[in-house]
Design an enzyme around this catalytic site. Sequence first.
Site, PDB file in Angstrom:
ATOM      1  N   ARG A 213     -29.249 116.447 102.749  1.00 36.16           N
ATOM      2  CA  ARG A 213     -28.208 115.783 102.991  1.00 36.16           C
ATOM      3  C   ARG A 213     -27.842 114.644 102.017  1.00 36.16           C
ATOM      4  O   ARG A 213     -26.955 114.209 101.453  1.00 36.16           O
ATOM      5  CB  ARG A 213     -28.283 115.158 104.475  1.00 36.16           C
ATOM      6  CG  ARG A 213     -28.014 116.087 105.587  1.00 36.16           C
ATOM      7  CD  ARG A 213     -28.240 115.469 106.836  1.00 36.16           C
ATOM      8  NE  ARG A 213     -27.756 116.528 107.897  1.00 36.16           N
ATOM      9  CZ  ARG A 213     -28.548 116.773 108.947  1.00 36.16           C
ATOM     10  NH1 ARG A 213     -29.374 115.980 109.357  1.00 36.16           N
ATOM     11  NH2 ARG A 213     -27.881 117.661 109.977  1.00 36.16           N
ATOM     12  N   HIS A 237     -38.471 111.692 110.313  1.00 29.76           N
ATOM     13  CA  HIS A 237     -37.346 112.655 110.545  1.00 29.76           C
ATOM     14  C   HIS A 237     -36.336 112.336 111.720  1.00 29.76           C
ATOM     15  O   HIS A 237     -35.867 113.247 112.363  1.00 29.76           O
ATOM     16  CB  HIS A 237     -37.935 114.167 110.587  1.00 29.76           C
ATOM     17  CG  HIS A 237     -36.898 115.031 110.445  1.00 29.76           C
ATOM     18  ND1 HIS A 237     -35.794 115.178 109.571  1.00 29.76           N
ATOM     19  CD2 HIS A 237     -36.634 116.158 111.265  1.00 29.76           C
ATOM     20  CE1 HIS A 237     -35.054 116.254 109.899  1.00 29.76           C
ATOM     21  NE2 HIS A 237     -35.481 116.745 110.849  1.00 29.76           N
TER      22      HIS A 237
END
Length: 373
Positions: A213, A237
């Site tokens: 991303r 995360h």
Amino acid sequence: MSLQSSIRADSNCTLPNNPVCVLLPVDFIVAAMASSTSSAMAKWAAQAARGFAAAAPSSGKGRKVAVLGAAGGIGQPLSMLMKMNSQVSSLSLYDIAGTPGVAADVSHINTKAQVKGFDKDGLAEALRGCDLVIIPAGVPRKPGMTRDDLFKINAGIVRDLVTAVGQHCPGAVLNIISNPVNSTVPIAAEQLKKMGVYDKRKVMGVTTLDVVRAKTFYAEKNGLDVASVDVPVVGGHAGVTILPLFSQATPKATMSAEVLDALTKRTQDGGTEVVQAKAGKGSATLSMAYAAALFADSCLRGLNGAPVVECTYVESTVTDAPYFASKVKLSTEGVDKIHDLGPLSDYEKAGLKAMMPELLASIEKGVQFVKGA
């Protein structure tokens, strides 16, 4: 076999621009790139290959890989992508339901990996002799849910699957996808410690989607070829624990403080963006499967002796957090070296400090889940 003959005869499949044609084994693409007399073909092949961390060796030991949770939203596309990886010779697909259909479907793909499907009674056989075990099992995120909301369900699933790994293939490299990764990796480590088979080099949380991303958003904002972009992402995360280091991104691009903050927050909130866009009908299954396949490919290349550097969430002494995502060198035994964070901007230093309370709490939650059991 020629590159043309390896592609399904389809009037819609034309080289070099049709994305259907990109789905080829990485080492085959690299070979095609090297042998092609067409500069356009060479450029296309190079771009496809650069989706992976580095050029894979054209040969190496065929590896046995298991996907636990293979019938799920991530597991199905991930199983397909692993079937396409030329480093895989045997692919075990496990889930509590639906596995026969997934295995039958994937097995028809004309690549060398031999596919077997296993249901709830076949976990031991699925794992026996595995070199790499990938765990996407668990419930997906739904609107309004955080990764931490998943803990009560997914923590037990990961613990039980990791117990089976410790019993039947304790030397395998573990790639943990099941959220919340900030907690499930400590759960896996503590469970393996409890069993006396823990090797910190082989337990890794897959944070590659954060890297994917960050690369995508950075390239889009700065008008760059995403295939040439690298952005390290460190921390954890989930939410603010995800810290893209845009100060270390390559190629360099000058961005205002406002743009930098927006890119950072979009990277941190990428999962929520997809959950909301799917309006309650799913989470980031396809991009996660893609990212997991990239990381698994890197692990396999490391096992086969290629020097590979990736970001992953592991037991670490880089910061005060006992588990932390940063760049690591992968090798024949898993994690060979954990790299320091390098120079951080003031913005990144602040982000690192801000993430610590949440990251440490998530880690402790995972540790206590096993120790308190």
